[in-house]
Design an enzyme around this catalytic site. Structure first.
Site, PDB file in Angstrom:
ATOM      1  CE  LYS A   1     -13.189   8.141  -7.264  1.00  0.00           C
ATOM      2  NZ  LYS A   1     -13.059   8.118  -5.796  1.00  0.00           N
TER       3      LYS A   1
ATOM      4  NE  ARG B   1      -8.121  12.597  -8.636  1.00  0.00           N
ATOM      5  CZ  ARG B   1      -8.265  11.559  -7.810  1.00  0.00           C
ATOM      6  NH1 ARG B   1      -8.693  11.752  -6.581  1.00  0.00           N
ATOM      7  NH2 ARG B   1      -7.985  10.340  -8.213  1.00  0.00           N
TER       8      ARG B   1
ATOM      9  NE  ARG C   1     -10.164   0.059   0.278  1.00  0.00           N
ATOM     10  CZ  ARG C   1      -9.912   1.154  -0.447  1.00  0.00           C
ATOM     11  NH1 ARG C   1      -8.714   1.706  -0.442  1.00  0.00           N
ATOM     12  NH2 ARG C   1     -10.867   1.664  -1.168  1.00  0.00           N
TER      13      ARG C   1
ATOM     14  NE  ARG D   1      -3.017   1.350  -0.526  1.00  0.00           N
ATOM     15  CZ  ARG D   1      -3.511   1.929  -1.613  1.00  0.00           C
ATOM     16  NH1 ARG D   1      -3.671   1.224  -2.704  1.00  0.00           N
ATOM     17  NH2 ARG D   1      -3.869   3.190  -1.601  1.00  0.00           N
TER      18      ARG D   1
ATOM     19  NE  ARG E   1      -7.080   8.718  -0.005  1.00  0.00           N
ATOM     20  CZ  ARG E   1      -7.226   7.399  -0.152  1.00  0.00           C
ATOM     21  NH1 ARG E   1      -6.827   6.571   0.796  1.00  0.00           N
ATOM     22  NH2 ARG E   1      -7.770   6.919  -1.239  1.00  0.00           N
TER      23      ARG E   1
END
Ligand SMILES: [Zn+2]
Length: 439
Positions: A234, A309, A348, A381, A392
């Site tokens: 996004k 959201r 990531r 992370r 999530r």
């Protein structure tokens, strides 16, 4: 010689009054200063006035009248006064005439200094130090109130032939330079310059009574919302669209940080929750979005990323847009299957030194586990683990997918598959937005 400067907030009245007061010289008497002194000293009057100011309302006449009267009576009649922000109601104007008669004075001219609302917003946004009441939603209400209350004052002095007019969008220097000959004439007991046809037309419009008009034609703009699951890109795609269409990219994550870094009222409110380790309530983020969308730089449109959201947030956005007399133009839904989301995010890795992001599949470092730029050992992370991502995703399906459904029913959603390369997705989005009519 006694003169009053009247204009909306951010018209530069105080700075002009200070400069011109020194030059002529005149005793500068400012409502704002008197008010702020009372507030800073936390007098009963000061505490009372703060409540009005925070609501974007003007302080009641009698309170200000009492402060002004005290200040005027202290001055010898031969000392000229330059009033700034007073009188701002017809009642105050009549009060001032009475007070001046009693103290052997005469108000020689009222200078009206209008500026357009977007200029007010832009100036308030740049004001240093910023004030807690510089928020556009407060400013907007304050400007409406200004027009309602100051209109009759302006009409009164226009009728009396004592009105000078100065559009105050220019620099302070330009405004002062334009006012200097007017003040020189007034010092020679000459009336203020005649109003031009344009100024008369502006005044006619300013003095016309406004009735709320819900059917007003919306100002055409390109108002876009980018939605998608975590890891759908996004931020990257929103930034691309913002650059392509020269619109501000409004990411709610950044908005939060900006508000807190800048120490805005909303930022301070948010900070109190964060410091206690609590969730920041919806209304605070809504207020941040409302404030951001009302700034002058969004007039052509915006790319909103990270909001709404939830359904209540979507309803709040509807209301914000209605208040701005605008309509959402397109919801761009970046569709990525859950398993791709997990693969994307868990791949990531980050450099702890220069923050360069890498991806094991899409953008691997030249040497495994090492930053290309500085050779640092890459890390992952905590919230980029497969387990966290699944949690999530669950929130996304429970809270945000209903929002997409809500917009789908309104015919606003265009779904763009976002599993391909970044540049391919960008091109697909570009096409969709190019075909979106501004309304
Ligand atoms: Zn690095």
């Amino acid at each position: 010689m006694n003169v009053a400067l009247i204009g909306p907030t951010c018209a530069g009245k105080t700075t002009c009054a200070t400069l011109l007061g020194d030059a002529f010289p005149l005793r500068h008497l400012s409502t704002g200063q008197v008010l702020r002194e009372n507030q800073a000293q936390r007098t009963a009057l000061g505490i009372l006035t703060r409540k009005y100011v925070e609501r974007g309302e003007l302080v009641p006449d009698e309170v200000i009248n009492a402060m002004i009267e005290e200040a005027v009576r202290k001055l010898p009649p031969e000392e000229g006064i330059l009033l700034d922000g007073f009188p701002s109601t017809l009642y105050q104007a009549r009060f001032l005439e009475e007070l001046f008669k009693e103290t052997n004075r005469q108000l020689d001219a009222v200078v009206f200094m209008p500026i357009p609302e977007p200029v007010v917003f832009a100036r308030a946004a740049r004001r240093i130090p910023s004030r807690p009441d510089d928020r556009p939603e407060i400013l907007h209400r304050r400007l409406q109130q200004f027009q309602r209350t100051v209109g009759p004052v302006i009409g009164h002095y226009r009728q009396a032939g004592r009105l000078a007019f100065l559009e105050a969008s220019g620099s302070i220097d330009a405004v002062c330079a334009a006012l200097t000959p007017v003040f020189e004439d007034l010092r020679r007991r000459q009336p203020p310059p005649a109003l031009t046809a344009d100024q008369q037309r502006f005044l006619d419009e300013f003095l016309r009574e406004k009735t709320p008009d819900k059917s007003a034609t919306p100002q055409p703009s390109l108002d876009l919302v980018v939605m998608g699951p975590p890891g759908s890109g996004k931020g990257t795609h929103s930034a691309f669209l913002a650059t392509q269409f020269k619109l501000p990219h409004i990411a709610t994550g950044n908005l939060f940080r900006e508000n807190m870094d800048d120490g805005t009222v909303l930022g301070k409110i948010a900070r109190t929750y964060i410091d206690r380790g609590e969730l920041v309530p919806d209304d605070v983020s809504e207020a941040m979005v409302r404030e951001r969308l009302a700034r002058a730089d969004t007039h052509e449109g915006y790319v909103l990323d990270g909001f709404p959201r939830t359904l209540p947030q979507a309803k709040a956005l509807d209301e914000i847009m209605a208040d701005l007399n605008r309509k959402l133009d397109r919801i761009l839904y970046l569709a990525v299957p859950d398993e791709d989301v997990v693969a994307r995010i868990s791949g990531r890795w980050l450099c702890p030194i220069c923050q360069t992001p890498y991806h094991l599949v899409h953008n691997p470092p030249r040497k495994p586990g090492q930053c290309d730029k500085d050779g640092s050992a890459l890390y992952q992370r905590d919230d980029d683990t497969a387990e966290t991502i699944r949690a999530r995703l669950k929130v996304f399906h429970g809270q945000t997918v209903p929002v997409i459904e809500y917009y789908r029913q309104a015919g606003l959603v265009v779904e763009v598959p976002a599993t391909g390369a970044v540049a391919e997705v960008d091109q697909a989005l570009l096409q969709v937005v190019q075909q979106t009519p501004r309304r």
